[in-house]
Write a protein that holds these residues in place. Sequence first.
Motif, PDB file in Angstrom:
ATOM      1  N   TYR A 124       7.815 -10.186   0.169  1.00 58.20           N
ATOM      2  CA  TYR A 124       8.163  -9.983  -1.220  1.00 58.20           C
ATOM      3  C   TYR A 124       8.482 -11.329  -1.657  1.00 58.20           C
ATOM      4  CZ  TYR A 124       7.895  -5.124   0.081  1.00 58.20           C
ATOM      5  OH  TYR A 124       7.308  -3.894   0.413  1.00 58.20           O
TER       6      TYR A 124
ATOM      7  N   MET E   1       2.572   8.239  -9.517  1.00 59.52           N
ATOM      8  CA  MET E   1       2.707   7.047  -9.322  1.00 59.52           C
ATOM      9  C   MET E   1       1.527   6.393  -9.643  1.00 59.52           C
ATOM     10  SD  MET E   1       5.660   6.796  -8.147  1.00 59.52           S
ATOM     11  CE  MET E   1       5.930   8.530  -8.966  1.00 59.52           C
ATOM     12  N   SER E   2       0.338   6.828  -8.681  1.00 61.77           N
ATOM     13  CA  SER E   2      -0.700   5.991  -9.000  1.00 61.77           C
ATOM     14  C   SER E   2      -1.614   6.541  -9.957  1.00 61.77           C
ATOM     15  CB  SER E   2      -1.602   5.962  -7.567  1.00 61.77           C
ATOM     16  OG  SER E   2      -1.434   7.158  -6.887  1.00 61.77           O
ATOM     17  N   PRO E 158      -0.545  -2.685  -5.877  1.00 65.77           N
ATOM     18  CA  PRO E 158      -0.902  -2.645  -4.258  1.00 65.77           C
ATOM     19  C   PRO E 158      -2.016  -3.786  -3.981  1.00 65.77           C
ATOM     20  CG  PRO E 158      -1.885  -0.745  -5.377  1.00 65.77           C
ATOM     21  CD  PRO E 158      -1.163  -1.494  -6.344  1.00 65.77           C
ATOM     22  N   ARG E 236      -3.483  -1.938   4.065  1.00 69.44           N
ATOM     23  CA  ARG E 236      -2.647  -2.147   3.211  1.00 69.44           C
ATOM     24  C   ARG E 236      -1.433  -3.214   3.549  1.00 69.44           C
ATOM     25  NH1 ARG E 236      -1.434   1.812  -0.835  1.00 69.44           N
ATOM     26  NH2 ARG E 236      -2.776   3.684  -0.313  1.00 69.44           N
ATOM     27  N   VAL E 237      -0.929  -3.744   2.626  1.00 69.19           N
ATOM     28  CA  VAL E 237       0.049  -5.015   2.664  1.00 69.19           C
ATOM     29  C   VAL E 237       1.405  -4.322   2.498  1.00 69.19           C
ATOM     30  CG1 VAL E 237       0.895  -7.260   2.198  1.00 69.19           C
ATOM     31  CG2 VAL E 237      -1.527  -6.804   2.200  1.00 69.19           C
ATOM     32  N   TYR E 238       1.573  -3.508   1.348  1.00 72.67           N
ATOM     33  CA  TYR E 238       3.003  -2.979   0.905  1.00 72.67           C
ATOM     34  C   TYR E 238       2.748  -1.274   1.262  1.00 72.67           C
ATOM     35  CZ  TYR E 238       3.400  -7.405  -1.177  1.00 72.67           C
ATOM     36  OH  TYR E 238       3.473  -8.845  -1.237  1.00 72.67           O
ATOM     37  N   PRO E 239       3.925  -0.862   1.447  1.00 74.70           N
ATOM     38  CA  PRO E 239       3.915   0.655   1.462  1.00 74.70           C
ATOM     39  C   PRO E 239       3.359   1.219   0.176  1.00 74.70           C
ATOM     40  CG  PRO E 239       6.094  -0.203   1.800  1.00 74.70           C
ATOM     41  CD  PRO E 239       5.241  -1.325   1.427  1.00 74.70           C
ATOM     42  N   GLN E 240       2.624   2.412   0.545  1.00 76.24           N
ATOM     43  CA  GLN E 240       1.984   3.252  -0.464  1.00 76.24           C
ATOM     44  C   GLN E 240       3.174   3.677  -1.348  1.00 76.24           C
ATOM     45  OE1 GLN E 240      -0.411   6.573   0.867  1.00 76.24           O
ATOM     46  NE2 GLN E 240      -1.043   7.195  -1.104  1.00 76.24           N
ATOM     47  N   VAL E 241       3.119   4.040  -2.713  1.00 71.51           N
ATOM     48  CA  VAL E 241       4.147   4.796  -3.518  1.00 71.51           C
ATOM     49  C   VAL E 241       3.386   6.013  -3.739  1.00 71.51           C
ATOM     50  CG1 VAL E 241       5.550   4.419  -5.427  1.00 71.51           C
ATOM     51  CG2 VAL E 241       5.327   2.528  -3.841  1.00 71.51           C
ATOM     52  N   THR E 242       4.179   7.301  -3.851  1.00 74.76           N
ATOM     53  CA  THR E 242       3.322   8.453  -4.243  1.00 74.76           C
ATOM     54  C   THR E 242       4.455   9.433  -4.397  1.00 74.76           C
ATOM     55  OG1 THR E 242       1.835   9.977  -3.482  1.00 74.76           O
ATOM     56  CG2 THR E 242       3.307   9.064  -1.675  1.00 74.76           C
ATOM     57  N   GLY E 243       3.921  10.465  -5.186  1.00 81.66           N
ATOM     58  CA  GLY E 243       4.714  11.738  -5.601  1.00 81.66           C
ATOM     59  C   GLY E 243       4.317  12.857  -4.554  1.00 81.66           C
TER      60      GLY E 243
ATOM     61  N   PRO F 174       7.775   1.946   7.361  1.00 79.61           N
ATOM     62  CA  PRO F 174       7.319   2.703   6.523  1.00 79.61           C
ATOM     63  C   PRO F 174       5.946   2.507   5.772  1.00 79.61           C
ATOM     64  CG  PRO F 174       9.499   1.920   5.888  1.00 79.61           C
ATOM     65  CD  PRO F 174       9.037   1.207   6.917  1.00 79.61           C
ATOM     66  N   ASP F 175       4.842   3.083   5.800  1.00 78.32           N
ATOM     67  CA  ASP F 175       3.678   3.095   5.231  1.00 78.32           C
ATOM     68  C   ASP F 175       3.765   3.916   3.930  1.00 78.32           C
ATOM     69  OD1 ASP F 175       2.464   1.883   7.252  1.00 78.32           O
ATOM     70  OD2 ASP F 175       2.186   3.605   8.307  1.00 78.32           O
ATOM     71  N   VAL F 176       4.588   4.734   3.520  1.00 76.13           N
ATOM     72  CA  VAL F 176       4.466   5.462   2.529  1.00 76.13           C
ATOM     73  C   VAL F 176       5.963   5.565   1.988  1.00 76.13           C
ATOM     74  CG1 VAL F 176       3.946   7.820   1.352  1.00 76.13           C
ATOM     75  CG2 VAL F 176       2.520   6.819   3.242  1.00 76.13           C
ATOM     76  N   LEU F 177       6.244   5.565   0.636  1.00 74.23           N
ATOM     77  CA  LEU F 177       7.488   5.702   0.001  1.00 74.23           C
ATOM     78  C   LEU F 177       7.436   6.829  -0.932  1.00 74.23           C
ATOM     79  CD1 LEU F 177       8.664   2.118  -0.485  1.00 74.23           C
ATOM     80  CD2 LEU F 177       9.581   3.636   1.054  1.00 74.23           C
ATOM     81  N   LEU F 178       8.081   8.134  -0.505  1.00 74.63           N
ATOM     82  CA  LEU F 178       7.732   9.226  -1.404  1.00 74.63           C
ATOM     83  C   LEU F 178       8.715   9.327  -2.565  1.00 74.63           C
ATOM     84  CD1 LEU F 178       6.183  12.024  -1.717  1.00 74.63           C
ATOM     85  CD2 LEU F 178       7.960  12.835   0.052  1.00 74.63           C
ATOM     86  N   ASP F 179       8.305   9.844  -3.619  1.00 70.16           N
ATOM     87  CA  ASP F 179       9.546   9.846  -4.883  1.00 70.16           C
ATOM     88  C   ASP F 179       9.980  11.318  -4.721  1.00 70.16           C
ATOM     89  OD1 ASP F 179      10.883  10.064  -7.099  1.00 70.16           O
ATOM     90  OD2 ASP F 179       9.405   9.123  -8.448  1.00 70.16           O
ATOM     91  N   ASN F 218       8.125  -1.586  -4.779  1.00 74.42           N
ATOM     92  CA  ASN F 218       6.857  -1.348  -4.494  1.00 74.42           C
ATOM     93  C   ASN F 218       5.986  -0.941  -5.645  1.00 74.42           C
ATOM     94  OD1 ASN F 218       6.530  -2.680  -1.305  1.00 74.42           O
ATOM     95  ND2 ASN F 218       8.485  -1.344  -1.280  1.00 74.42           N
ATOM     96  N   LEU F 223       6.408   0.812 -14.356  1.00 72.99           N
ATOM     97  CA  LEU F 223       6.148   2.399 -14.121  1.00 72.99           C
ATOM     98  C   LEU F 223       7.255   3.007 -14.914  1.00 72.99           C
ATOM     99  CD1 LEU F 223       4.173   2.777 -10.872  1.00 72.99           C
ATOM    100  CD2 LEU F 223       3.517   2.425 -13.250  1.00 72.99           C
ATOM    101  N   ALA F 246      -5.616   2.911  -4.067  1.00 71.01           N
ATOM    102  CA  ALA F 246      -4.546   2.781  -5.411  1.00 71.01           C
ATOM    103  C   ALA F 246      -3.131   2.988  -4.434  1.00 71.01           C
ATOM    104  CB  ALA F 246      -4.269   4.318  -6.256  1.00 71.01           C
TER     105      ALA F 246
END
Lengths: 246, 246, 246, 246, 246, 246
Positions: A124, E1-2, E158, E236-243, F174-179, F218, F223, F246
Motif C-alpha cells: 500500500y 462493490m465490483s 484491484p 490477486r495482489v490485494y484482498p477481494q472486496v465484495t458484498g 485475508p483474501d476477501v473483505l466482506l462488507d 482496498n 465507491l 473484478a
Amino acid sequence: MSDTTDKGSLLVVSAHAGDFVWRAGGAIALAAERGDRVTVVCLSYGERGESAKAWREGHTLEGIKVIRAREAQNAAAALGAEVRFLDAGDYPLVESHDLVDELVHVYREVAPTVVLTHTLADPYNGDHPAAARMALQARVLAQAVGYDAPGEPLGAPPVFFFEPHQPEQCDFRPDVLLDITPVFDRKRKAMECLPAQQHMWDYYTDLAKRRGVQLKRNAGPNLGLPHTTMGEAYARVYPQVTGALA
Amino acid sequence: MSDTTDKGSLLVVSAHAGDFVWRAGGAIALAAERGDRVTVVCLSYGERGESAKAWREGHTLEGIKVIRAREAQNAAAALGAEVRFLDAGDYPLVESHDLVDELVHVYREVAPTVVLTHTLADPYNGDHPAAARMALQARVLAQAVGYDAPGEPLGAPPVFFFEPHQPEQCDFRPDVLLDITPVFDRKRKAMECLPAQQHMWDYYTDLAKRRGVQLKRNAGPNLGLPHTTMGEAYARVYPQVTGALA
Amino acid sequence: MSDTTDKGSLLVVSAHAGDFVWRAGGAIALAAERGDRVTVVCLSYGERGESAKAWREGHTLEGIKVIRAREAQNAAAALGAEVRFLDAGDYPLVESHDLVDELVHVYREVAPTVVLTHTLADPYNGDHPAAARMALQARVLAQAVGYDAPGEPLGAPPVFFFEPHQPEQCDFRPDVLLDITPVFDRKRKAMECLPAQQHMWDYYTDLAKRRGVQLKRNAGPNLGLPHTTMGEAYARVYPQVTGALA
Amino acid sequence: MSDTTDKGSLLVVSAHAGDFVWRAGGAIALAAERGDRVTVVCLSYGERGESAKAWREGHTLEGIKVIRAREAQNAAAALGAEVRFLDAGDYPLVESHDLVDELVHVYREVAPTVVLTHTLADPYNGDHPAAARMALQARVLAQAVGYDAPGEPLGAPPVFFFEPHQPEQCDFRPDVLLDITPVFDRKRKAMECLPAQQHMWDYYTDLAKRRGVQLKRNAGPNLGLPHTTMGEAYARVYPQVTGALA
Amino acid sequence: MSDTTDKGSLLVVSAHAGDFVWRAGGAIALAAERGDRVTVVCLSYGERGESAKAWREGHTLEGIKVIRAREAQNAAAALGAEVRFLDAGDYPLVESHDLVDELVHVYREVAPTVVLTHTLADPYNGDHPAAARMALQARVLAQAVGYDAPGEPLGAPPVFFFEPHQPEQCDFRPDVLLDITPVFDRKRKAMECLPAQQHMWDYYTDLAKRRGVQLKRNAGPNLGLPHTTMGEAYARVYPQVTGALA
Amino acid sequence: MSDTTDKGSLLVVSAHAGDFVWRAGGAIALAAERGDRVTVVCLSYGERGESAKAWREGHTLEGIKVIRAREAQNAAAALGAEVRFLDAGDYPLVESHDLVDELVHVYREVAPTVVLTHTLADPYNGDHPAAARMALQARVLAQAVGYDAPGEPLGAPPVFFFEPHQPEQCDFRPDVLLDITPVFDRKRKAMECLPAQQHMWDYYTDLAKRRGVQLKRNAGPNLGLPHTTMGEAYARVYPQVTGALA
C-alpha cells in the motif's frame, strides 16, 4: 545480554512525519520514561502522500512541510523524543547512497541500542519498505570500521519492525507484544498532536486494546495484568540474544 | 512480564531418552543453576530408533530400556533435572489421547513457566513432531478449567523448540540464541553420560561453538563476550510478551 | 543432460575477495581436479567491510586492496582457479548496469556450465545479495542473442547459492550436499592463505565436518562413506535437469 | 554417491490404482529400461473415489476393484513394473500402523534406491497426502535396526514427490525435470490401458510436452535436445548428495 | 462493490510487446466484449530479449522494433484493445522514476478499474518483475492527491498478476481461474498475429485447455461447463472486496 | 460462475457453539437476508474449553451443554440460520471417521454452495484445526459418487476460512473483505445472545470496524462507502472461478 546498567539509545527510522506516532509511540514513551535517549529520524514529511487534507485545503508544498514538521515535533515532545527531518521527499521516497550515508552518520552519532523501522513489504505504500531497506543497510555499514564516517563502529543493536496498517498483507507476524499500558496516555496525547488525522486517534486506540487483549492471552491469566492492558506489536529482524529463556 | 521473583519451573518434553541432553542441555543447566525446578519427560526410551549399537550388541528390548533409562538419569542428574519416563514406545511414537492426558497431568502438577520441545517438522524422525504435537496440545488442554485433571488451570508459559539435527530441513529458524557459556561444562559432562553416542560429544560441542559465534555476531562486539562463548538456538512458538524492547 | 565428455567451466561470482574460499573452496577444487576451467570474479576486495584488522593496523584503502588481492590470488592458486577483481567497491557494493555489463562479458567469454554465487537474502551483509542479483541478471542477459556483447549467447547453466554465515537467517535451505572429502586438504590450504582471519580456518573446518555428517545421513550408511566425510551445502536456483532420478 | 554399478530398485507408493501411470509412468519406464527393479504399491484400488464411471454403470464395489486391478496390472506391465495391491480402502484412505508396518516390510524386502510418492498437500484429495505420510514414515522406520521386521535396515534412498493434478494448489515446486522422451511411447501405451479415463490420455500427453518445453528451457539450447522433448516434474524431499555440482 | 453499471477500464502493463497476448489475451478480449476500455502499455518492444529469430535474420535494432510494434498492434486490434509503447528498452528494462512517472500519467488518464501485470518474481526474465514493480509503484503514487500529475487521484483498482512461463518457479499460485471460453477464438487469432513465435500458439492453447480443466474441477461438475472450457490463471495482489461470498 | 438465479445454501462448520457468531455472523446474516438456506454445524458445545465462567459458577458438564446450546440457538435465530449440534466433545475435539461421515451426510443433505470453517493452523486451540480438517475431508468425500451416503454427489462449493482470534499466528491472510454493514445490527444482536462473553461484544465490534476501514482502503475512496463500513475477513481455500476479473 540485554540487561545493562547503562542508559539505552533508541533510534526510530520513519518514512513520513507521522508514522512513528501511530506505530511506535508506546515504545518511544516507554524508553523515554526509562531515561533512554530517543531519536526519531523522519526521512520525509509525508508532504505528498500523507497530507491529502492539506492539499485539498490549498496549501503549498512548502507550507505543508511546515505544518507536518510542527505537528511531528509536538508529538515527539509529548513522547519524550528528539525528532530530525532529512527532507528527502516522499511519493516516492527515492533510495540513494547519500541518504543512506546520512543515516550511517546518525547511527554513529547516537549509537542506538535498539532500532525501530517499517516492514520490508507494504503493497500500500512503497516509501515504507524503502525506508526500512535504507535503515537496515545503514546499520550494517555503520558497523564497519572501514566505513568513512565519524565515530566508533556500531555494535549490533536489535531491530524491530513496527506494525503496518494492514499487517497480514505486509507479511507482518508479531514476534513481540509490548505492554504500553503505563504510557498509553502519553501516546494518546501524541496522537492528538496530529489533528488532520483525527479518525486515526480512535483507530489506533482500538488497535492498542486489541494487541493488549492478545498480550494478556499470551502472557497467561495468572500474571494479574489489568483488564485495560494496551499493547503494541513488533517483529524481530535478528535473533534475540539472551542469558535466560523467558 | 517475564521477570518475577518467584522461582521458575522448566518442563522439557522429549521423544526419546537422549534428546534433551544434546539439544537443550544448556538451557536445563542454566535453569537449574538459577534454582528453577526442571522436569524432563521422556515419552519413550528411544529403544528401537536410537539404540542401534545396543541392538547390534544383542541386547533385548527390555534390556535396552534399562540401559537408556540409567544413562538418561545420569545425564539429568549432571544437569540438575528430574527425569520421568512415560514408556510410550518409539519408532513409531504413537500419538494417543491417553498419552496427551498424562502430559496434561504433568503440566498441572509442575506448572511450568517455560516449556521446551521438538520442532513440528522433522523428515528424518517422525517421533519428534509427534512429541511436539502432543506437548503443544496438552499445554492448551491444561489451560482449560473444564478439563478434568487435578490442579489449577495452567497459565500461558512460552514454548521454545530446541534445535533439530538438520535444522534447515526441519524449517527451524533460530529466534533466540541462548548464552550457555557459564554451564557448558555441565552440558559436556551430561553428554559424556551417554557413552554409546561418543561421536556426538564433539559434534554438539562444535555446534555450541558455532551458535556461540553467531550469538556474538548478533549481540555486537561491544558487549565483551568471551572468545569461547557457547550457544544453543531456539525457536519461539508464541510471541514474546515484554515491558521493554531489547 | 549434465554428463558430457567436454570439459566444464565453473564461474564463481563473489562480492568480496575472501568469500569464495570459505564458502565454495571445495566445489572449486573438485572442478579444478576434474580439469574444468574455474573463474572466480571478485566484485570488490572487501576492503571496507571485511578488513577490520587491516584498518585497525593503520593501512590505507589502497594498501588494503593490495593485501586482499594478493591473499585471494594465493588462495585461488591453491584451489586451481583463476581470479579476477572488478574493483567495484564494497560497503556498499553499488549495483549498476555497467557492472552487470562487465559480468555479461565474462559470461560470454568463459561460457560457464555451472555458476556459484551468494544467496539473495542476507540481513548481515547487503553486498552479498547485491552480488547475487547482478550475477543472476547478467546470466539472463548473456543468453539473449540481441544483447550487445562479444561471443555466443549463453546456454542455461545451473546456478547454486553457496552457504552464508548464518544460513537460517538467510533463508538458505540446502538442496545439495557436495562431498568435498577428496579435496578438503586443498580447501584448508587455501583458507590458510588468509592469515587475517585465522579463527575462520577452524570454523569452516568444523562446518565441513557438520555438513559431512549430514551428507552421510542423507546418503545412507550403506554407501561406505568414510567417518571423516567433509561437505559443502548448496541451494539450487533452477530445477535440476536429468535423465535419471537419483 | 548415486552412481553405482549395481542395479537400482525403484519403489512407487501410490494411493490409488491409476496414480502411478499418469504421474510417474516415465520415471518407471526409464528405470525398467535401465534394468532396475520397479515395484509399485497401490494402497487402494481407487474404487470409491476414482471410479465414477464404473459406479454410474452400476458395478459393485468388488467388481470395480477387479476392473481397476486388471487395468493397473496391464499398465504396470506396459511400463515394466511389478504392481502390488494392499486393498486398504479409499475415500478415505485410513492411516494405520498396520498399513505402515506392511510398507516397512516392503521397504525391507525390495531395498529401494529411489522412492516416489504423492505430495504432502493436496486439497482436492486427502488420500494422496495420507499415502505420502505413510510412505515417508515407513521409510524412516525401516531404517532402524530395532524395528521388528525381516531384512536388513534400509539405507537412505532419496524420495521424490510426483506431480499432482493442480500443482500450485499442492505447494508443488519442481526441483527436478526428468527427460522421458526415450520412453514416452511406453507411458502412452500404459495410459491407454486405463480406458475409463480416456480424456486423461491427451491431458497427460500435453503435460509431458509442457514439462518438456520447460526442461529444454532449463537445460539450455546448446544441448541439442529434440523439439519433441517430453518431461515429468518431481520435487525432492531430502537434499541431493553428490560428488559434483551439475 | 465490483458490480457497477458504469463501463470499466482495464489497464495492462507489459514488459515486452508480446506478453499481453499469451498471458492475458482472454481477459482483454472479455473486457473488450463487455464494452470496457482496454489499454495495453508495452514498456519495451522486447527488441533484444524476445526477438531471437529477427536477430538471426539480420534485422537492425530499429527494424526489429518496427516489426514488433506492428505485430503487437495487430494482436491488440484482434483483442479489441489500444496499445501504447513507451520504448524504454529491454534486456535490461531499467527502472527509473521518469518511467514510473509516465505510468502515473497513464493511470490518471485511463482511470483503470482493473490492472494486470507480471509477477514480482521471475528467475528467467528480470524485465518482468521490473515491469511489475513499476506498475505497482505508479498505482500507489497515482492515488495521492499530492502527486503532481494531471487528472483525479486514482481509486484502488484491484491488481492481478498474469501467469508466467514457469509458474511454480515464479511463486505464482492461481487465486482466480477466468473462463475465457467465449473469447478463445479471438485470443487464438491474436496469437496468430505473432508469426515469429508460431510454436507458442499451440503451447498457449494447451495451457488454456489445462487451466480450463482445472476451472471445471474448481467450479464443480454441476455447473454444466462445456467439455472445451478454456481458462486463464491469475493471482490477486490485494484482498477481494465484495458484498457476498461466492 | 457464481451468479445463479437459484437460491444458495451456506454451510458453516464450527468447532464450538459460539465460534460462528463472532467470526462469521455477518456472512451468515447476509446469506439469510438474500434468502439462502444457512446451516450451522457445531461439532461440540465448547463445554470444556470455552465455558470457563460456567465452570467457575459450579455448573455440571451436562448443564453447561444445555446453556451453550440455548445461547447458540438464540444467536442462530437472530442471524437467520438453523443450527445443529453433533455433540462430539471438545478439549480435545477428537477427529474420527464417524464424525467425518456425519459431516458427509450433512453435505449431501444441504448441498452447500458456499462453506465456511476454521483455519488449518491455530496454536491457541487445537479444536479449530481439527474441525477444519474434518470439514475439508468430508467435502471431498461427499463429491465421490462411490461414497456410501444418501443424496447426490456434491459439486465443488468454495470454502472460506473465517478469521481466528490471533490471525497472524494462525497464518491467516485475508483474501476477501466482506462488507457486512447492512447486517451488522443483526450480528451485534446475535453476539448479545452470548452473555457470558460480554467483553467480546465490543472486541468484535471493534474488529468489524477495523476490517471495514481496510475494506474501504482496498475498495478505493471513489465507491462512496459509508464512514461506518463494517467488515469481516476471509481466506479462500480454492481458486475463485469467475467469468470476469473484478
